[in-house]
Design an enzyme around this catalytic site. Sequence first.
Site, PDB file in Angstrom:
ATOM      1  N   SER A   1      78.154 -15.428  63.846  1.00 13.92           N
ATOM      2  CA  SER A   1      77.142 -14.687  64.602  1.00 13.92           C
ATOM      3  C   SER A   1      75.954 -15.615  64.822  1.00 13.92           C
ATOM      4  O   SER A   1      75.831 -16.644  64.145  1.00 13.92           O
ATOM      5  CB  SER A   1      76.715 -13.485  63.752  1.00 13.92           C
ATOM      6  OG  SER A   1      75.620 -12.815  64.336  1.00 13.92           O
TER       7      SER A   1
ATOM      8  N   TYR B   1      74.282  -8.577  56.246  1.00 13.11           N
ATOM      9  CA  TYR B   1      75.120  -9.097  57.339  1.00 13.11           C
ATOM     10  C   TYR B   1      74.882 -10.591  57.513  1.00 13.11           C
ATOM     11  O   TYR B   1      75.836 -11.377  57.614  1.00 13.11           O
ATOM     12  CB  TYR B   1      74.781  -8.326  58.623  1.00 13.11           C
ATOM     13  CG  TYR B   1      75.575  -8.734  59.840  1.00 13.11           C
ATOM     14  CD1 TYR B   1      76.865  -8.258  60.052  1.00 13.11           C
ATOM     15  CD2 TYR B   1      75.024  -9.579  60.813  1.00 13.11           C
ATOM     16  CE1 TYR B   1      77.583  -8.608  61.194  1.00 13.11           C
ATOM     17  CE2 TYR B   1      75.730  -9.934  61.950  1.00 13.11           C
ATOM     18  CZ  TYR B   1      77.016  -9.447  62.136  1.00 13.11           C
ATOM     19  OH  TYR B   1      77.723  -9.805  63.267  1.00 13.11           O
TER      20      TYR B   1
HETATM   21  N1  LIG Z   1      78.665  -7.631  69.272  1.00 12.79           N
HETATM   22  C1  LIG Z   1      77.887  -8.658  69.065  1.00 12.79           C
HETATM   23  O1  LIG Z   1      76.865  -8.850  69.741  1.00 12.79           O
HETATM   24  C2  LIG Z   1      78.215  -9.640  67.974  1.00 12.79           C
HETATM   25  C3  LIG Z   1      77.307 -10.698  67.763  1.00 12.79           C
HETATM   26  C4  LIG Z   1      77.592 -11.619  66.781  1.00 12.79           C
HETATM   27  C5  LIG Z   1      78.761 -11.522  66.057  1.00 12.79           C
HETATM   28  N2  LIG Z   1      79.622 -10.493  66.281  1.00 12.79           N
HETATM   29  C6  LIG Z   1      80.852 -10.458  65.478  1.00 12.79           C
HETATM   30  O2  LIG Z   1      81.960 -10.186  66.325  1.00 12.79           O
HETATM   31  C7  LIG Z   1      82.973  -9.499  65.590  1.00 12.79           C
HETATM   32  C8  LIG Z   1      83.369  -8.222  66.314  1.00 12.79           C
HETATM   33  O3  LIG Z   1      82.265  -7.342  66.301  1.00 12.79           O
HETATM   34  P1  LIG Z   1      82.079  -6.158  67.345  1.00 12.79           P
HETATM   35  O4  LIG Z   1      80.758  -6.342  67.927  1.00 12.79           O
HETATM   36  O5  LIG Z   1      83.272  -6.042  68.202  1.00 12.79           O
HETATM   37  O6  LIG Z   1      81.990  -4.906  66.324  1.00 12.79           O
HETATM   38  P2  LIG Z   1      82.572  -3.418  66.416  1.00 12.79           P
HETATM   39  O7  LIG Z   1      82.577  -2.930  67.827  1.00 12.79           O
HETATM   40  O8  LIG Z   1      81.833  -2.635  65.396  1.00 12.79           O
HETATM   41  O9  LIG Z   1      84.102  -3.589  65.986  1.00 12.79           O
HETATM   42  C9  LIG Z   1      84.437  -3.972  64.683  1.00 12.79           C
HETATM   43  C10 LIG Z   1      85.954  -3.901  64.529  1.00 12.79           C
HETATM   44  O10 LIG Z   1      86.283  -4.289  63.188  1.00 12.79           O
HETATM   45  C11 LIG Z   1      87.151  -3.307  62.649  1.00 12.79           C
HETATM   46  N3  LIG Z   1      86.994  -3.238  61.196  1.00 12.79           N
HETATM   47  C12 LIG Z   1      85.865  -2.978  60.490  1.00 12.79           C
HETATM   48  N4  LIG Z   1      86.126  -2.974  59.183  1.00 12.79           N
HETATM   49  C13 LIG Z   1      87.455  -3.254  59.051  1.00 12.79           C
HETATM   50  C14 LIG Z   1      88.324  -3.367  57.935  1.00 12.79           C
HETATM   51  N5  LIG Z   1      87.878  -3.203  56.681  1.00 12.79           N
HETATM   52  N6  LIG Z   1      89.624  -3.658  58.176  1.00 12.79           N
HETATM   53  C15 LIG Z   1      90.088  -3.815  59.442  1.00 12.79           C
HETATM   54  N7  LIG Z   1      89.313  -3.714  60.523  1.00 12.79           N
HETATM   55  C16 LIG Z   1      88.014  -3.419  60.326  1.00 12.79           C
HETATM   56  C17 LIG Z   1      86.766  -2.009  63.349  1.00 12.79           C
HETATM   57  O11 LIG Z   1      87.831  -1.105  63.377  1.00 12.79           O
HETATM   58  P3  LIG Z   1      88.060   0.136  62.388  1.00 12.79           P
HETATM   59  O12 LIG Z   1      86.768   0.848  62.239  1.00 12.79           O
HETATM   60  O13 LIG Z   1      89.149   0.890  63.069  1.00 12.79           O
HETATM   61  O14 LIG Z   1      88.527  -0.485  61.108  1.00 12.79           O
HETATM   62  C18 LIG Z   1      86.510  -2.516  64.764  1.00 12.79           C
HETATM   63  O15 LIG Z   1      87.719  -2.591  65.475  1.00 12.79           O
HETATM   64  C19 LIG Z   1      82.379  -9.264  64.189  1.00 12.79           C
HETATM   65  O16 LIG Z   1      82.805 -10.286  63.320  1.00 12.79           O
HETATM   66  C20 LIG Z   1      80.888  -9.370  64.434  1.00 12.79           C
HETATM   67  O17 LIG Z   1      80.187  -9.715  63.266  1.00 12.79           O
HETATM   68  C21 LIG Z   1      79.373  -9.539  67.226  1.00 12.79           C
END
Ligand SMILES: NC(=O)c1ccc[n+]([C@@H]2O[C@H](COP(=O)([O-])OP(=O)(O)OC[C@H]3O[C@@H](n4cnc5c(N)ncnc54)[C@H](OP(=O)(O)O)[C@@H]3O)[C@@H](O)[C@H]2O)c1
Length: 228
Positions: free
Chosen positions: A137, A150
Amino acid sequence: MGAKIILITGVTRGLGRAMAEEFIRLGHTVIGCGRSETGIVELQTKFQPPHDFDIVDVADDRAVGAWAREVLGKHTAPDLLLNNAALINRSAPLWEVPAEEFSEVIAVNIEGAVNVIRHFLPAMLKRGSGVIVNFSSGWGRSTDANVAPYCATKWAIEGLTQALAQELPPGMAAVPLNPGIIATDILRSSFGVSASGYPPPERWAKTAVPFLLKISASDNGKSLTAPS
Ligand SMILES: NC(=O)c1ccc[n+]([C@@H]2O[C@H](COP(=O)([O-])OP(=O)(O)OC[C@H]3O[C@@H](n4cnc5c(N)ncnc54)[C@H](OP(=O)(O)O)[C@@H]3O)[C@@H](O)[C@H]2O)c1
């Protein structure tokens, strides 16, 4: 480019779901997991085998081990392993974050990624090729108030991925990836309504997926950022 086996954790929502759709559209095979039964059943209904979706909590090492045995019995080792699943703490100063919540963020964001590496990497090593992308991130390279747990996990991802990169044989790669800022549940949790000013995951995936497909052994150990 030939069809690849892409393993994605956290495929039920957000970036994981958008990447799964885009990799499949480009002709690749996607193997994915998440905890939500509804999300996994929806993917299983929409995408037939060889695509493969299972309910797995990455924080549960035994469950990840069983999933890996099942997946590796049906498919070759992943060409691209995307440790994408993560949680963010409810925005609060560090001293107000309950112990259970802090532990959960660590268990999913750090231990979850390592559990997946522990059970899938040996098959990739045996074949002698493959790329591991651990989702970091902007908060793996900088910090902000109210997201200390986080931030701690994403700085850990940067460190453990660099160390892993030093352990891999030639021909393989491990990289931490900052995906940018995308309107998903994680962003809405920390940014509130202003999250809607950022691109949706489907648009992000159109440029991120080709970028991910180009990561090669020559990138091993580099801290990458997805194109915006
Ligand atoms: N969005 C951004 O701006 C941003 C910025 C920097 C980094 N990131 C990183 O990008 C990645 C994806 O994030 P996102 O923004 O797409 O978040 P999100 O929309 O909240 O999605 C998170 C995903 O992870 C799954 N998950 C959570 N806990 C889990 C577990 N214990 N086992 C299996 N699956 C699990 C959730 O599914 P379930 O609830 O069905 O398990 C969901 O599919 C993350 O690593 C995040 O830190 C995102």
